[in-house]
Design a protein around this motif. Structure first.
Motif, PDB file in Angstrom:
ATOM      1  N   TRP A 137       4.040 -15.249 -14.852  1.00  0.00           N
ATOM      2  CA  TRP A 137       3.379 -13.943 -14.858  1.00  0.00           C
ATOM      3  C   TRP A 137       4.110 -13.010 -15.831  1.00  0.00           C
ATOM      4  CZ3 TRP A 137      -1.123 -12.375 -12.657  1.00  0.00           C
ATOM      5  CH2 TRP A 137      -1.396 -10.996 -12.673  1.00  0.00           C
ATOM      6  N   PRO A 138       3.563 -12.791 -17.022  1.00  0.00           N
ATOM      7  CA  PRO A 138       4.250 -11.934 -18.001  1.00  0.00           C
ATOM      8  C   PRO A 138       3.755 -10.496 -18.008  1.00  0.00           C
ATOM      9  CG  PRO A 138       2.517 -13.146 -19.105  1.00  0.00           C
ATOM     10  CD  PRO A 138       2.409 -13.487 -17.641  1.00  0.00           C
ATOM     11  N   PHE A 139       2.934 -10.094 -17.024  1.00  0.00           N
ATOM     12  CA  PHE A 139       2.257  -8.800 -17.093  1.00  0.00           C
ATOM     13  C   PHE A 139       2.938  -7.704 -16.288  1.00  0.00           C
ATOM     14  CE2 PHE A 139      -1.010 -12.203 -17.271  1.00  0.00           C
ATOM     15  CZ  PHE A 139      -1.359 -12.054 -18.603  1.00  0.00           C
ATOM     16  N   GLY A 140       4.054  -7.988 -15.671  1.00  0.00           N
ATOM     17  CA  GLY A 140       4.777  -6.960 -14.931  1.00  0.00           C
ATOM     18  C   GLY A 140       4.378  -6.898 -13.470  1.00  0.00           C
ATOM     19  N   GLU A 141       5.206  -6.222 -12.686  1.00  0.00           N
ATOM     20  CA  GLU A 141       4.993  -6.187 -11.245  1.00  0.00           C
ATOM     21  C   GLU A 141       3.811  -5.317 -10.850  1.00  0.00           C
ATOM     22  OE1 GLU A 141       7.592  -4.998  -7.305  1.00  0.00           O
ATOM     23  OE2 GLU A 141       8.514  -6.127  -8.932  1.00  0.00           O
ATOM     24  N   THR A 142       3.541  -4.238 -11.598  1.00  0.00           N
ATOM     25  CA  THR A 142       2.431  -3.350 -11.243  1.00  0.00           C
ATOM     26  C   THR A 142       1.100  -4.082 -11.301  1.00  0.00           C
ATOM     27  OG1 THR A 142       3.655  -1.447 -12.093  1.00  0.00           O
ATOM     28  CG2 THR A 142       1.277  -1.197 -11.811  1.00  0.00           C
ATOM     29  N   LEU A 143       0.866  -4.825 -12.381  1.00  0.00           N
ATOM     30  CA  LEU A 143      -0.381  -5.580 -12.476  1.00  0.00           C
ATOM     31  C   LEU A 143      -0.415  -6.733 -11.479  1.00  0.00           C
ATOM     32  CD1 LEU A 143      -1.181  -5.779 -16.308  1.00  0.00           C
ATOM     33  CD2 LEU A 143      -2.405  -4.535 -14.521  1.00  0.00           C
ATOM     34  N   CYS A 144       0.729  -7.273 -11.142  1.00  0.00           N
ATOM     35  CA  CYS A 144       0.780  -8.310 -10.109  1.00  0.00           C
ATOM     36  C   CYS A 144       0.303  -7.745  -8.769  1.00  0.00           C
ATOM     37  CB  CYS A 144       2.207  -8.855  -9.990  1.00  0.00           C
ATOM     38  SG  CYS A 144       2.497  -9.918  -8.563  1.00  0.00           S
ATOM     39  N   ARG A 145       0.807  -6.572  -8.418  1.00  0.00           N
ATOM     40  CA  ARG A 145       0.411  -5.939  -7.157  1.00  0.00           C
ATOM     41  C   ARG A 145      -1.069  -5.552  -7.181  1.00  0.00           C
ATOM     42  NH1 ARG A 145       4.621  -3.561  -3.963  1.00  0.00           N
ATOM     43  NH2 ARG A 145       6.702  -4.076  -4.746  1.00  0.00           N
ATOM     44  N   LEU A 146      -1.490  -4.917  -8.286  1.00  0.00           N
ATOM     45  CA  LEU A 146      -2.865  -4.425  -8.368  1.00  0.00           C
ATOM     46  C   LEU A 146      -3.871  -5.568  -8.369  1.00  0.00           C
ATOM     47  CD1 LEU A 146      -4.641  -1.919  -8.653  1.00  0.00           C
ATOM     48  CD2 LEU A 146      -4.406  -2.123 -11.135  1.00  0.00           C
ATOM     49  N   SER A 147      -3.577  -6.639  -9.110  1.00  0.00           N
ATOM     50  CA  SER A 147      -4.495  -7.781  -9.151  1.00  0.00           C
ATOM     51  C   SER A 147      -4.615  -8.443  -7.784  1.00  0.00           C
ATOM     52  CB  SER A 147      -4.013  -8.798 -10.186  1.00  0.00           C
ATOM     53  OG  SER A 147      -3.963  -8.230 -11.476  1.00  0.00           O
ATOM     54  N   SER A 148      -3.510  -8.576  -7.078  1.00  0.00           N
ATOM     55  CA  SER A 148      -3.553  -9.169  -5.748  1.00  0.00           C
ATOM     56  C   SER A 148      -4.311  -8.276  -4.771  1.00  0.00           C
ATOM     57  CB  SER A 148      -2.131  -9.409  -5.238  1.00  0.00           C
ATOM     58  OG  SER A 148      -1.410 -10.231  -6.132  1.00  0.00           O
ATOM     59  N   TRP A 192     -15.515   0.541   2.817  1.00  0.00           N
ATOM     60  CA  TRP A 192     -14.490   0.432   1.780  1.00  0.00           C
ATOM     61  C   TRP A 192     -13.125   0.905   2.272  1.00  0.00           C
ATOM     62  CZ3 TRP A 192     -14.470  -1.746  -3.025  1.00  0.00           C
ATOM     63  CH2 TRP A 192     -15.691  -2.250  -3.483  1.00  0.00           C
ATOM     64  N   SER A 193     -13.104   1.866   3.179  1.00  0.00           N
ATOM     65  CA  SER A 193     -11.814   2.310   3.732  1.00  0.00           C
ATOM     66  C   SER A 193     -11.162   1.191   4.543  1.00  0.00           C
ATOM     67  CB  SER A 193     -12.018   3.546   4.611  1.00  0.00           C
ATOM     68  OG  SER A 193     -12.549   4.611   3.858  1.00  0.00           O
ATOM     69  N   LEU A 194     -11.957   0.527   5.387  1.00  0.00           N
ATOM     70  CA  LEU A 194     -11.415  -0.583   6.174  1.00  0.00           C
ATOM     71  C   LEU A 194     -10.972  -1.722   5.264  1.00  0.00           C
ATOM     72  CD1 LEU A 194     -10.874  -1.890   8.913  1.00  0.00           C
ATOM     73  CD2 LEU A 194     -13.257  -2.659   8.945  1.00  0.00           C
ATOM     74  N   SER A 195     -11.758  -2.025   4.231  1.00  0.00           N
ATOM     75  CA  SER A 195     -11.382  -3.092   3.299  1.00  0.00           C
ATOM     76  C   SER A 195     -10.086  -2.764   2.569  1.00  0.00           C
ATOM     77  CB  SER A 195     -12.508  -3.326   2.288  1.00  0.00           C
ATOM     78  OG  SER A 195     -13.718  -3.658   2.931  1.00  0.00           O
ATOM     79  N   GLY A 196      -9.940  -1.503   2.150  1.00  0.00           N
ATOM     80  CA  GLY A 196      -8.716  -1.102   1.459  1.00  0.00           C
ATOM     81  C   GLY A 196      -7.491  -1.201   2.341  1.00  0.00           C
ATOM     82  N   ILE A 197      -7.635  -0.827   3.617  1.00  0.00           N
ATOM     83  CA  ILE A 197      -6.497  -0.907   4.544  1.00  0.00           C
ATOM     84  C   ILE A 197      -6.094  -2.364   4.769  1.00  0.00           C
ATOM     85  CG2 ILE A 197      -5.802  -0.497   6.934  1.00  0.00           C
ATOM     86  CD1 ILE A 197      -7.544   2.027   6.865  1.00  0.00           C
ATOM     87  N   LEU A 198      -7.079  -3.236   4.971  1.00  0.00           N
ATOM     88  CA  LEU A 198      -6.772  -4.643   5.216  1.00  0.00           C
ATOM     89  C   LEU A 198      -6.202  -5.336   3.979  1.00  0.00           C
ATOM     90  CD1 LEU A 198      -9.886  -5.696   7.333  1.00  0.00           C
ATOM     91  CD2 LEU A 198      -7.564  -5.285   8.144  1.00  0.00           C
ATOM     92  N   ALA A 199      -6.547  -4.829   2.792  1.00  0.00           N
ATOM     93  CA  ALA A 199      -6.048  -5.439   1.553  1.00  0.00           C
ATOM     94  C   ALA A 199      -4.693  -4.885   1.120  1.00  0.00           C
ATOM     95  CB  ALA A 199      -7.062  -5.232   0.425  1.00  0.00           C
ATOM     96  N   LEU A 200      -4.167  -3.871   1.807  1.00  0.00           N
ATOM     97  CA  LEU A 200      -2.905  -3.246   1.402  1.00  0.00           C
ATOM     98  C   LEU A 200      -1.713  -4.190   1.349  1.00  0.00           C
ATOM     99  CD1 LEU A 200      -2.681   0.364   2.885  1.00  0.00           C
ATOM    100  CD2 LEU A 200      -2.585  -0.367   0.491  1.00  0.00           C
ATOM    101  N   PRO A 201      -1.580  -5.166   2.275  1.00  0.00           N
ATOM    102  CA  PRO A 201      -0.424  -6.072   2.153  1.00  0.00           C
ATOM    103  C   PRO A 201      -0.371  -6.793   0.817  1.00  0.00           C
ATOM    104  CG  PRO A 201      -1.400  -6.284   4.323  1.00  0.00           C
ATOM    105  CD  PRO A 201      -2.300  -5.381   3.544  1.00  0.00           C
ATOM    106  N   GLY A 202      -1.534  -7.070   0.216  1.00  0.00           N
ATOM    107  CA  GLY A 202      -1.525  -7.699  -1.094  1.00  0.00           C
ATOM    108  C   GLY A 202      -0.923  -6.826  -2.167  1.00  0.00           C
ATOM    109  N   PHE A 203      -0.950  -5.510  -1.970  1.00  0.00           N
ATOM    110  CA  PHE A 203      -0.343  -4.584  -2.930  1.00  0.00           C
ATOM    111  C   PHE A 203       1.118  -4.289  -2.596  1.00  0.00           C
ATOM    112  CE2 PHE A 203       0.708  -0.300  -4.383  1.00  0.00           C
ATOM    113  CZ  PHE A 203       0.382  -0.387  -5.737  1.00  0.00           C
ATOM    114  N   LEU A 204       1.420  -4.124  -1.312  1.00  0.00           N
ATOM    115  CA  LEU A 204       2.757  -3.698  -0.917  1.00  0.00           C
ATOM    116  C   LEU A 204       3.776  -4.829  -0.942  1.00  0.00           C
ATOM    117  CD1 LEU A 204       1.789  -1.396   2.104  1.00  0.00           C
ATOM    118  CD2 LEU A 204       2.326  -0.707  -0.244  1.00  0.00           C
ATOM    119  N   LEU A 205       3.335  -6.067  -0.697  1.00  0.00           N
ATOM    120  CA  LEU A 205       4.284  -7.166  -0.532  1.00  0.00           C
ATOM    121  C   LEU A 205       4.353  -8.105  -1.731  1.00  0.00           C
ATOM    122  CD1 LEU A 205       3.582  -8.118   3.192  1.00  0.00           C
ATOM    123  CD2 LEU A 205       5.353  -6.612   2.290  1.00  0.00           C
ATOM    124  N   ARG A 206       3.485  -7.922  -2.712  1.00  0.00           N
ATOM    125  CA  ARG A 206       3.568  -8.769  -3.907  1.00  0.00           C
ATOM    126  C   ARG A 206       4.744  -8.349  -4.775  1.00  0.00           C
ATOM    127  NH1 ARG A 206       0.944 -13.671  -4.978  1.00  0.00           N
ATOM    128  NH2 ARG A 206      -0.448 -13.831  -3.215  1.00  0.00           N
TER     129      ARG A 206
END
Length: 413
Positions: A137-148, A192-206
């Protein structure tokens, strides 16, 4: 979902059962990226068309008059008729001002499904490059978190949109004819609010930092990092057990809330609908209008496509989890098979985002008509521009010839 979004998680997650030889295993570093890029191109174009088709609220009559105005010259006697129609429409509009008809909940949810697919498809070139580079992954941690995060958001928003779509069709077909429809904006905001909350671990823990598993080649992986949840534990075995438990919790959460629970809701909804439609010779309701039948066919097709595409990945994740936790007797052959199948199961799940527009085109006649109108409208605008340029060129030539004649007359005088 969050624990298995990238294909490298199976290779790099610590496990006490590392008994197999994985040196001969390698996924296709060319086929999978090619499929990702093809899905990106087809899916972005198709879902953009879906968004335009289901969010466009221009009245059909105005679209038709617009096309007739710019695509065909008026016939003799039609100018007076058009003038009378404009006068009558202006008088009626003065008495009752035109108002946009509110968008139906069904169309809003279909647009929500297309938006969820688009939000994920924009990350596919990154995942394609990640796979082609051998999971570097050469794109940095921010894009890693956002993509996940967007990958998990697409799964939750898609399955929730399909669930509410099915419930809405059930309500329309079985409820009272004058039953009020819930506000689309509130339903979409909650979804979309519920989906965003459930998807947060993909952003916080990547994370792209992995001090426990350093790669001597300098390769960087985009993977889950549970150190923020585990804390500082000096015992290595205790850290591995805690990490495995958190991975199991998040994987179980994504499978239950993103697959099994919506599947149960959809099965209950469609079984009830099928039972009621089976009694259509009695007093049971049935979709008599062609539009109702068409919408029901489209929604059932979308639901089947979603669950068939995501089923292999969730089955693979669940079996891997049961194997690591010891609920299944450990088998090196089974572990190798699950590891080999995982990248391709992920690829099939990702393909669902580009399949939906093709399913609309195959099953929904109104969607095909809207796309045809858009192409004709584009043709009309282009023809109008060409005619304008021709008129402008003729005017310029006539002005220049007039000036030449005036100069000649002055010379003769």
């Amino acid at each position: 979902m969050e624990s298995n979004t990238s294909d490298l998680d199976h290779l790099t997650s610590p496990s006490p059962f590392l008994q197999c030889d994985y040196t001969d295993w390698s996924p296709s570093f060319s086929i999978i990226p090619s499929i990702y890029l093809l899905a990106f191109a087809v899916g972005c174009l198709g879902n953009a068309l879906v968004l335009w088709a289901y969010l466009d609220r221009t009245p059909k009559r105005s679209r038709r008059s617009h096309l007739l105005k710019f695509c065909s010259p008026p016939c003799p006697g039609e100018e007076e008729k058009a003038e009378l129609e404009r006068n009558s429409s202006s008088s009626s509009s003065s008495s009752s001002p035109p108002t946009n008809r509110p968008r139906s909940l069904t169309h809003s949810l279909i647009a929500s499904l297309a938006l969820a697919d688009l939000s994920f498809l924009v990350t596919l070139p990154l995942w394609a490059a990640y796979t082609a580079l051998g999971y570097h992954w050469p794109f940095g941690e921010t894009l890693c978190r956002l993509s996940s995060f967007l990958t998990a958001l697409n799964m939750y928003a898609s399955v929730f949109s399909l669930s509410v779509l099915s419930i809405e069709r059930h309500r329309v077909l079985t409820g009272p004819p004058r039953r009020p429809c819930p506000a689309s904006s509130r339903v979409l905001a909650a979804l979309w609010s519920l989906s965003g909350i459930l998807a947060l671990p993909g952003f916080l823990l990547r994370s792209t930092r992995d001090p426990e598993w350093p790669d001597p080649s300098g390769s960087v992986a985009c993977r889950m990092d549970y150190s923020a949840l585990i804390g500082d534990q000096p015992d290595e075995e205790a850290r591995e057990v805690a990490q495995m438990r958190w991975a199991a919790v998040l994987s179980l959460k994504s499978t239950l809330l993103g697959f099994l629970f919506p599947l149960a809701v959809l099965l209950a909804c469609y079984c009830s609908l099928a039972r009621l439609l089976g009694r259509h010779f009695g007093r049971g309701p049935r979709p008599d209008r062609p539009r109702q039948r068409r919408l029901l066919r489209v929604i059932v097709t979308l639901v089947l496509a979603f669950f068939l595409c995501w089923l292999p990945l969730h089955v693979n994740k669940t079996l891997s989890l049961l194997l690591e936790l010891g609920f299944l007797p450990y088998s090196c052959v089974l572990d190798q098979i699950l590891l080999a199948v995982h990248p391709y199961a992920t690829c099939v799940a990702y393909l669902n985002s580009c399949l939906n527009p093709l399913l609309y085109a195959a099953c929904d006649r109104s969607f095909r008509r809207k796309c045809g109108r858009m192409l004709r409208s584009t043709c009309g605008e282009r023809k109008k521009k060409e005619v304008g340029e021709m008129i402008k060129a003729v005017d310029e030539r006539s002005d220049s010839s007039g000036k030449t004649r005036e100069a000649d007359a002055g010379v003769e005088g």
